[in-house]
Each structure stands twice: as structure tokens, then as C-alpha cells.
Design an enzyme around this catalytic site. Structure first.
Site, PDB file in Angstrom:
ATOM      1  N   GLU A  29       0.584  -1.272   0.013  1.00 30.16           N
ATOM      2  CA  GLU A  29       0.027  -0.050  -0.022  1.00 30.16           C
ATOM      3  C   GLU A  29       0.953   1.077   0.040  1.00 30.16           C
ATOM      4  O   GLU A  29       1.647   1.390   1.032  1.00 30.16           O
ATOM      5  CB  GLU A  29      -1.017  -0.055   1.209  1.00 30.16           C
ATOM      6  CG  GLU A  29      -1.585   1.162   1.560  1.00 30.16           C
ATOM      7  CD  GLU A  29      -2.560   2.022   0.474  1.00 30.16           C
ATOM      8  OE1 GLU A  29      -3.209   1.192   0.040  1.00 30.16           O
ATOM      9  OE2 GLU A  29      -2.309   2.924   0.045  1.00 30.16           O
ATOM     10  N   SER A  34      -7.378   8.508  -2.573  1.00 28.81           N
ATOM     11  CA  SER A  34      -7.052   8.706  -1.196  1.00 28.81           C
ATOM     12  C   SER A  34      -5.724   7.564  -1.121  1.00 28.81           C
ATOM     13  O   SER A  34      -5.812   6.471  -2.088  1.00 28.81           O
ATOM     14  CB  SER A  34      -8.022   7.998  -0.256  1.00 28.81           C
ATOM     15  OG  SER A  34      -9.002   8.680  -0.061  1.00 28.81           O
ATOM     16  N   ASN A  60      -3.828   5.775   1.567  1.00 23.48           N
ATOM     17  CA  ASN A  60      -3.592   5.434   3.076  1.00 23.48           C
ATOM     18  C   ASN A  60      -4.036   3.754   3.175  1.00 23.48           C
ATOM     19  O   ASN A  60      -4.751   3.293   2.340  1.00 23.48           O
ATOM     20  CB  ASN A  60      -4.623   6.006   3.765  1.00 23.48           C
ATOM     21  CG  ASN A  60      -5.985   6.040   3.429  1.00 23.48           C
ATOM     22  OD1 ASN A  60      -6.420   6.902   2.358  1.00 23.48           O
ATOM     23  ND2 ASN A  60      -6.856   5.190   4.051  1.00 23.48           N
ATOM     24  N   MET A  99      -9.925   4.729  -0.011  1.00 16.73           N
ATOM     25  CA  MET A  99     -11.112   5.715   0.155  1.00 16.73           C
ATOM     26  C   MET A  99     -12.058   4.910   1.219  1.00 16.73           C
ATOM     27  O   MET A  99     -13.088   5.517   1.572  1.00 16.73           O
ATOM     28  CB  MET A  99     -12.025   5.852  -1.291  1.00 16.73           C
ATOM     29  CG  MET A  99     -11.139   6.748  -1.878  1.00 16.73           C
ATOM     30  SD  MET A  99     -12.519   7.248  -3.337  1.00 16.73           S
ATOM     31  CE  MET A  99     -11.486   8.615  -4.222  1.00 16.73           C
ATOM     32  N   THR A 134     -18.932   6.740   2.757  1.00 16.40           N
ATOM     33  CA  THR A 134     -20.278   6.824   3.167  1.00 16.40           C
ATOM     34  C   THR A 134     -20.824   5.373   3.454  1.00 16.40           C
ATOM     35  O   THR A 134     -21.563   5.234   4.736  1.00 16.40           O
ATOM     36  CB  THR A 134     -21.230   7.802   2.749  1.00 16.40           C
ATOM     37  OG1 THR A 134     -20.612   8.576   2.371  1.00 16.40           O
ATOM     38  CG2 THR A 134     -22.567   8.063   3.458  1.00 16.40           C
ATOM     39  N   VAL A 175       4.133   0.177  -5.690  1.00 18.95           N
ATOM     40  CA  VAL A 175       4.593  -0.723  -6.454  1.00 18.95           C
ATOM     41  C   VAL A 175       4.592  -0.089  -8.106  1.00 18.95           C
ATOM     42  O   VAL A 175       3.557   0.574  -8.353  1.00 18.95           O
ATOM     43  CB  VAL A 175       3.307  -1.892  -6.617  1.00 18.95           C
ATOM     44  CG1 VAL A 175       3.417  -2.829  -8.042  1.00 18.95           C
ATOM     45  CG2 VAL A 175       3.363  -2.814  -5.505  1.00 18.95           C
ATOM     46  N   HIS A 221     -16.804   7.767  -7.829  1.00 16.65           N
ATOM     47  CA  HIS A 221     -17.048   6.224  -8.133  1.00 16.65           C
ATOM     48  C   HIS A 221     -16.775   6.421  -9.813  1.00 16.65           C
ATOM     49  O   HIS A 221     -17.620   6.378 -10.655  1.00 16.65           O
ATOM     50  CB  HIS A 221     -18.679   6.226  -8.388  1.00 16.65           C
ATOM     51  CG  HIS A 221     -19.302   6.173  -6.745  1.00 16.65           C
ATOM     52  ND1 HIS A 221     -20.433   6.605  -6.647  1.00 16.65           N
ATOM     53  CD2 HIS A 221     -18.710   6.064  -5.478  1.00 16.65           C
ATOM     54  CE1 HIS A 221     -20.804   6.713  -5.480  1.00 16.65           C
ATOM     55  NE2 HIS A 221     -19.697   6.447  -4.732  1.00 16.65           N
ATOM     56  N   ASN A 225     -13.582  -0.332  -8.857  1.00 11.28           N
ATOM     57  CA  ASN A 225     -14.542  -0.120  -9.540  1.00 11.28           C
ATOM     58  C   ASN A 225     -14.198  -0.096 -10.991  1.00 11.28           C
ATOM     59  O   ASN A 225     -15.245  -0.021 -11.947  1.00 11.28           O
ATOM     60  CB  ASN A 225     -15.243   1.247  -9.007  1.00 11.28           C
ATOM     61  CG  ASN A 225     -15.370   1.354  -7.666  1.00 11.28           C
ATOM     62  OD1 ASN A 225     -15.871   0.334  -7.171  1.00 11.28           O
ATOM     63  ND2 ASN A 225     -15.364   2.471  -6.998  1.00 11.28           N
TER      64      ASN A 225
HETATM   65  P1  FAD Z   1      -9.504   2.324  -2.969  1.00  7.79           P
HETATM   66  O1  FAD Z   1     -10.187   2.285  -1.645  1.00  7.79           O
HETATM   67  O2  FAD Z   1      -9.395   3.876  -3.625  1.00  7.79           O
HETATM   68  O3  FAD Z   1      -7.910   1.829  -2.542  1.00  7.79           O
HETATM   69  C1  FAD Z   1      -6.967   1.855  -3.484  1.00  7.79           C
HETATM   70  C2  FAD Z   1      -5.519   1.671  -2.621  1.00  7.79           C
HETATM   71  O4  FAD Z   1      -4.629   1.473  -3.630  1.00  7.79           O
HETATM   72  C3  FAD Z   1      -5.474   2.999  -2.183  1.00  7.79           C
HETATM   73  O5  FAD Z   1      -5.090   2.963  -0.587  1.00  7.79           O
HETATM   74  C4  FAD Z   1      -4.030   3.476  -2.754  1.00  7.79           C
HETATM   75  O6  FAD Z   1      -3.322   4.260  -2.141  1.00  7.79           O
HETATM   76  C5  FAD Z   1      -3.390   2.544  -3.421  1.00  7.79           C
HETATM   77  N1  FAD Z   1      -2.701   2.343  -4.238  1.00  7.79           N
HETATM   78  C6  FAD Z   1      -2.724   3.169  -5.550  1.00  7.79           C
HETATM   79  N2  FAD Z   1      -1.698   2.959  -6.367  1.00  7.79           N
HETATM   80  C7  FAD Z   1      -0.869   2.152  -5.712  1.00  7.79           C
HETATM   81  C8  FAD Z   1       0.634   1.529  -6.043  1.00  7.79           C
HETATM   82  N3  FAD Z   1       0.913   1.828  -7.195  1.00  7.79           N
HETATM   83  N4  FAD Z   1       1.111   0.908  -5.004  1.00  7.79           N
HETATM   84  C9  FAD Z   1       0.516   0.550  -3.821  1.00  7.79           C
HETATM   85  N5  FAD Z   1      -0.624   0.946  -3.519  1.00  7.79           N
HETATM   86  C10 FAD Z   1      -1.236   1.619  -4.491  1.00  7.79           C
HETATM   87  N6  FAD Z   1     -18.598   3.882  -2.463  1.00  7.79           N
HETATM   88  C11 FAD Z   1     -19.579   3.273  -2.233  1.00  7.79           C
HETATM   89  O7  FAD Z   1     -20.093   2.341  -2.833  1.00  7.79           O
HETATM   90  N7  FAD Z   1     -20.631   3.846  -1.169  1.00  7.79           N
HETATM   91  C12 FAD Z   1     -20.417   5.084  -0.487  1.00  7.79           C
HETATM   92  O8  FAD Z   1     -21.304   5.345   0.181  1.00  7.79           O
HETATM   93  C13 FAD Z   1     -19.284   5.842  -0.842  1.00  7.79           C
HETATM   94  N8  FAD Z   1     -19.072   7.068  -0.215  1.00  7.79           N
HETATM   95  C14 FAD Z   1     -17.761   7.385  -0.476  1.00  7.79           C
HETATM   96  C15 FAD Z   1     -17.513   8.894   0.161  1.00  7.79           C
HETATM   97  C16 FAD Z   1     -16.148   9.258   0.388  1.00  7.79           C
HETATM   98  C17 FAD Z   1     -15.937  10.382   1.115  1.00  7.79           C
HETATM   99  C18 FAD Z   1     -15.348   8.900  -0.466  1.00  7.79           C
HETATM  100  C19 FAD Z   1     -13.953   9.066  -0.402  1.00  7.79           C
HETATM  101  C20 FAD Z   1     -15.497   7.577  -0.975  1.00  7.79           C
HETATM  102  C21 FAD Z   1     -16.544   7.071  -1.420  1.00  7.79           C
HETATM  103  N9  FAD Z   1     -17.012   5.838  -1.859  1.00  7.79           N
HETATM  104  C22 FAD Z   1     -18.266   5.117  -1.884  1.00  7.79           C
HETATM  105  C23 FAD Z   1     -16.057   5.314  -2.900  1.00  7.79           C
HETATM  106  C24 FAD Z   1     -15.480   4.010  -2.000  1.00  7.79           C
HETATM  107  O9  FAD Z   1     -14.964   4.228  -1.100  1.00  7.79           O
HETATM  108  C25 FAD Z   1     -14.582   3.187  -3.279  1.00  7.79           C
HETATM  109  O10 FAD Z   1     -15.771   2.607  -4.282  1.00  7.79           O
HETATM  110  C26 FAD Z   1     -13.740   2.048  -2.567  1.00  7.79           C
HETATM  111  O11 FAD Z   1     -12.865   2.520  -1.817  1.00  7.79           O
HETATM  112  C27 FAD Z   1     -12.929   1.370  -3.714  1.00  7.79           C
HETATM  113  O12 FAD Z   1     -12.289   0.385  -3.129  1.00  7.79           O
HETATM  114  P2  FAD Z   1     -10.854  -0.057  -3.976  1.00  7.79           P
HETATM  115  O13 FAD Z   1     -10.258  -1.017  -3.152  1.00  7.79           O
HETATM  116  O14 FAD Z   1     -11.199  -0.428  -5.240  1.00  7.79           O
HETATM  117  O15 FAD Z   1     -10.210   1.394  -3.977  1.00  7.79           O
END
Ligand code: FAD
Length: 523
Positions: A42, A119, A121, A125, A130, A235, A442, A476
Site C-alpha cells: 500500500e 486516497s 492510506n 477510500m 459513506t 508498486v 465512483h 470500480n
Molecule cells: P481504494 O479504496 O481507492 O483503494 C486503493 C488503494 O490502492 C489506495 O489505498 C491507494 O493508496 C493504493 N494504491 C494506488 N496505487 C498504488 C501503487 N502503485 N502501489 C501501492 N498502492 C497503491 N462508495 C460506495 O459504494 N458507497 C459510498 O457510500 C461511498 N461513499 C464515499 C464517500 C467518500 C467521502 C469517499 C472518499 C468515497 C466513497 N465511496 C463510496 C467510494 C469507495 O470508497 C470506493 O468505491 C472504494 O474505496 C473502492 O475500493 P478500492 O479497493 O477499489 O479502491
């Protein structure tokens, strides 16, 4: 689950990114192939405890703000806005815990995605979201995925989705009744106004807990001695041998050292814009990479319930946050009325009211309608070969236009939201806001799934990249349909399927190796 800083030389599975979809791979592999060694990398820091926990669960307001700021990567310190309702058209500011794409968000003459955000961390996200987890309906559903409804059920399980967490909130049923009166006619039960399924549960002591990646990891991953999470680890590319996954190159951001970690399977779950970035940087560049990018244009408005008295015993909470008095309701998407409605009761008005006009907590109703995009091949995230972003990765160049059909849909959503606001009570403000593109957070389609390898998709229904065996993509970006509803439930469901296919492969290979070994021993 340890936080050992020595990177392994080789593991079975590398997972890139620790958001909900990366965490879903870790969880399912921990459950179904516990013998597999897994390294998760991460790029961002750990900002909460347990790792990946939602920041809203941090009670101390200053500590919460610090966790949000530490998630903002290269954007930390920039101005943020605390609710979509506070964003007026044309404003470029991210939400707390997110940071904006600094440049390349709008090509000349195009609409672009001016507030495309990220985001960085542990938990991604999913530490700031929410938690709304509606199921897709009608044309939103990727129907070619076998067992899709069972996968949604698995997704609800790992995300900890409930529908009753806010049942004690005042006026929620009233809001739903008022909406139902103008929405439900002619709709099937699944399409009627209802409680929003939320990744929120109530602890035994009564406190609300928001699900982050910690809930998705679950005790199964935390107890898995074969799983290690490395934060602050970028990565930079997937390593291939003969076109197949062979590992990753990873940069330790604490020391600046670059390592190679061999792996049989690589899962890139780095969000919808950075997953294609990692593939591009690795030379994995199918025609569909980054294309059919779509964001849900969001229209927001607010209304005020008429003639409601303050419920006994509620305290005034911070503006815009979900609290005990915040009911969340859902107006489902249908193919005939193609908007996804998220309705949240607030304790403060997004638009200032007169000083002598006190707000009854829960009586301000924030309405949001999300529009499905008219998908276009040319809407895409592309990457520059001669410029890099602040992490040193190929710089993003967004190409994005609204079509005439999109403009008609937005006009339709604006009319519909006024209708809903009037049904609920007295609308606040003269007209709805259409938020700047990218506000939905999204982003979808950029590493889209397809039923077959016909050149229009990046990965198979198992999320395996067609042209790079044993490289998987998650998030997504995998969603191939123009979805209007919040996508995380669906992207986690698709991740569950991908993880199962890896687990099956690992288990079958292990069984086959054991059978060969037994034969040799008995020969
Ligand atoms: P992410 O949660 O974005 O995680 C991807 C991770 O990959 C990140 O931590 C990033 O740092 C890491 N990364 C990126 N590149 C690299 C790299 N090269 N090497 C190592 N690490 C890397 N969705 C909903 O469905 N319902 C909701 O109500 C909703 N509300 C939201 C409200 C807010 C305020 C926010 C910010 C988002 C909201 N979302 C909501 C969106 C939801 O958070 C995301 O759809 C979800 O987190 C996606 O998950 P993910 O694992 O695909 O990506």
C-alpha cells in the site's frame, strides 16, 4: 497479520492496494487458501487502528482530522470541503481524506473530470466512505457474471452491510413515506423507496461502527500468519515472464530502496485510475486499458421537513456527518428512471439559514441523484510517456466528454430531484446543484470486465487480465456497465469471484503437488 519491514523475496500472491477490493482478495484467500503466502503493498501510511479502520470511528476530532490529512498523499494541506452539498459548481476542492488530480484532469475543449480524487492510506477510500451499499438493478447489472447475486451476498458479508443501523433515527420513516408516495407507483418491491443498505453496524455497547477495510480483512486475515501488509510501499510495475505474472517491483517509500518480489499471482487493486496506471507502467497495454471511463454526474438539493418537533434527547452533531439522527434512504435506479437516489437526513442545512431559524436535527433532508454515464470508448485515462506524477508514475491525462444523452439525463435528474424535494417538504435554495465532474468518487470502466476477449475489455469475468495470465485487476474500474448506484458492493463482489479463482488454482496445484509427492514416496 504483521507489519514486518523486510519485504519477502517471493510469495504466492501480491496484492497492490489495501482498499476494500484489495482487502476482499486478502479475506477470501485467507478463508479459502490459508496456505498461500500473501504480501499486500500500500503506497499510503497506516492512519487508523486496526489497520484500515474507518476514520469516523476515531472519536477524537483532532486525531480524526490528522488521519484524514495523512491520507491525502501529495495533496495533504490543500483545502477540503466536508460534504458534497457544500461543493458549488466550478469549485476545485477535495473531500477530507482525499486529494485531487493535480493536472491532466481536463483536455482542451473537453469536460474532463475537474475533481477526480484519490486516497492514499491503508484502507484507501474505504476509510473515508459513506458506506452506502445498494445493489445494482436493470442495465446496471453485469449479467454475464455467473452467480452475480450470490457474489453480492458474499460482498455484504465481508463489508458488514446492515439495513437497521439507523432505525432509531427520527423521521426516517416519514421521509421514506413522503418519497414513496411519489416514487413507488408501478415499481417492483426491490425498486421501491427503502432503507439504504449501509456498511455500518452497532457495537454491543450501542456505538455505531463504520466498516473500513478492517472489517473486510476480518479476523481471518488478521490471524493469517501467511499474510503481511506493507504500508508506504509503492508498486511501480508488475513483473512478467513470458507475458505472465512473475511478481512486482516495489519501492519502499521510507528508505527509497527498490525491491523485486516474485509472485505467482498479482492482484492490482489500486483504484480505478491507478490500476490502469500500474498496468501501463508494466507494459500491459490492451486496447481497452483506461477506456470507457465513467463517473456518475451528481445532482444535489436539500429540503426541510414541515412541522416536525425536536425529538427528545438528541444532541447537535457536526455538520454533514452521519450521526444517530441521520437516516439514510434509497431511491433505487430503474431503467425507466435511470438515477440512483441517496437521501440523507442532516442536522444542519448545507445552505445557511436565518440565525433565528433553529434546525431540528434530522429535519433537513439532503437529496442526491447520481446519473449513469452514456459510455464512450474515447472517454479515458491515458498516460504520458515523458511526464510523471508526484509518485514518479506515468502522468495521467483524462479525456472525458458529456454527450447529448448525458446532458438530457442531467436535466432529467434536476427535474426529478426538485419533484422529490417538494414531496419531502420545503426545498432549500432556488435550484439544485450539479456537482463538478468527478465529485461522485465512483470512477468505473477503466479496466473493464468482458464476457469474452473481443478487444473491448481488459479482464475476464474472473478479473484476470486477458493478455497477462495470473495478473488480476480489482476495483470500480472493473465494472463494465454504466452504473448509477454506489459501486463498492459490486466491485467487492467481483473481487470475491477473482479471489476464489486464485484460491481454487492454488489449492488444486497444492493438491496436485501433494499427490505427485505421495506417488513418489509410495513408488
Ligand atoms: P481504494 O479504496 O481507492 O483503494 C486503493 C488503494 O490502492 C489506495 O489505498 C491507494 O493508496 C493504493 N494504491 C494506488 N496505487 C498504488 C501503487 N502503485 N502501489 C501501492 N498502492 C497503491 N462508495 C460506495 O459504494 N458507497 C459510498 O457510500 C461511498 N461513499 C464515499 C464517500 C467518500 C467521502 C469517499 C472518499 C468515497 C466513497 N465511496 C463510496 C467510494 C469507495 O470508497 C470506493 O468505491 C472504494 O474505496 C473502492 O475500493 P478500492 O479497493 O477499489 O479502491
Amino acid at each position: 497479520m504483521t507489519d514486518d519491514r523486510r519485504y519477502p523475496d517471493a510469495v504466492d500472491v501480491v496484492i497492490v492496494g489495501s482498499g476494500p477490493t484489495g482487502a476482499a482478495y486478502a479475506r477470501i484467500l485467507s478463508e479459502e487458501a490459508p496456505e498461500a503466502t500473501i504480501a499486500m503493498f500500500e503506497v499510503g501510511p497506516t492512519v487508523s487502528n486496526p489497520p484500515g479502520a474507518h476514520v469516523k470511528n476515531i472519536e477524537d476530532v483532532r486525531q480524526r482530522a490528522l488521519a484524514q490529512e495523512r491520507s491525502e498523499g501529495p495533496g495533504a494541506g490543500a483545502a477540503t470541503v466536508d460534504s458534497p452539498g457544500a461543493v458549488t459548481a466550478g469549485t476545485r476542492a477535495g473531500r477530507p481524506g482525499t486529494y485531487l488530480l493535480q493536472d491532466g484532469y481536463q483536455a482542451e475543449g473537453e469536460d474532463g473530470l475537474p475533481v477526480a480524487a484519490f486516497s492514499s492510506n491503508v484502507g484507501g477510500m474505504g476509510v473515508h466512505w459513506t458506506g452506502a451499499c445498494p445493489a445494482p438493478g436493470g442495465k446496471e447489472r453485469p449479467d454475464f457474471v455467473p452467480g452475480f447475486d450470490d457474489l453480492l451476498e458474499d460482498s455484504r458479508r465481508v463489508l458488514g452491510v446492515t439495513t437497521d443501523a439507523f432505525d432509531g433515527a427520527p423521521y426516517s420513516q416519514l421521509v421514506r413515506d413522503l418519497l414513496a408516495a411519489v416514487v413507488d407507483h408501478g415499481r417492483s418491491a426491490a425498486e421501491r423507496v427503502q432503507r439504504m443498505p449501509l456498511a455500518v453496524h452497532r457495537r454491543e455497547d450501542g456505538r455505531l461502527v463504520w466498516s473500513g477495510s478492517d472489517v473486510v480483512f476480518g479476523d481471518e486475515t488478521r490471524a493469517n500468519r501467511n499474510f503481511t501488509l506493507f504500508d508506504e510501499s509503492l508498486v511501480t510495475c508488475v513483473l512478467l515472464e513470458g507475458g505472465e505474472a512473475a511478481g512486482v517491483e516495489v519501492k519502499d517509500l521510507r528508505t527509497g530502496e527498490v525491491h523485486s518480489v516474485a509472485a505467482r499471482y498479482v492482484v492490482v487493486a489500486a483504484d480505478a485510475l491507478r490500476t490502469p496506471q500500474v498496468l501501463y507502467a508494466s507494459g500491459i497495454r490492451p486496447d481497452a486499458l483506461g477506456r470507457m471511463l465513467n463517473d456518475q454526474t451528481q445532482v444535489v438539493y436539500a429540503s426541510r421537513l414541515r412541522d416536525v418537533a425536536p425529538p427528545p434527547g438528541v444532541d447537535v452533531a457536526e455538520s454533514g456527518t452521519l450521526r444517530e439522527q441521520s437516516g439514510v434512504s434509497w431511491v433505487p435506479y430503474t431503467d425507466d428512471v435511470p438515477y440512483h437516489g441517496q437521501v440523507m437526513q442532516l442536522d444542519a442545512s448545507p445552505i445557511p439559514l436565518a440565525d433565528d431559524d433553529p434546525v431540528v436535527p434530522g429535519s433537513i433532508v439532503g437529496l442526491g441523484l447520481f446519473c449513469a454515464k452514456d459510455l464512450q470508448w474515447d472517454d479515458r485515462v491515458a498516460f504520458a510517456d515523458d511526464e510523471v506524477d508526484s509518485y514518479g508514475m506515468p502522468a495521467m491525462r483524462i479525456h472525458y466528454r458529456l454527450t447529448d444523452a448525458d446532458r438530457r439525463a442531467i436535466a432529467g435528474a434536476r427535474a426529478e430531484i426538485v419533484r422529490l424535494a417538494e414531496a419531502v417538504g420545503d426545498p432549500i435554495g432556488s435550484e439544485p446543484f450539479t456537482l463538478p465532474l468527478g465529485s461522485s468518487l465512483h470512477y468505473q470502466g477503466s479496466v473493464r470486465m468482458g464476457a469474452t476477449d473481443d478487444g473491448t475489455s481488459v479482464c475476464s469475468p474472473d478479473s484476470e487480465v486477458w493478455i497477462a495470465p495470473r495478473v488480476f485487476v480489482a476495483g470500480n474500474g472493473v465494472i463494465p456497465t454504466p452504473m448509477a448506484c454506489n459501486p463498492t458492493l459490486t466491485s467487492v463482489a467481483l473481487a470475491v469471484r477473482g479471489a476464489r479463482s486464485i484460491a481454487k488454482d492454488i489449492t488444486e496445484n497444492t493438491d496436485a503437488r501433494e499427490r505427485t509427492h505421495d506417488k513418489e514416496v509410495h513408488a
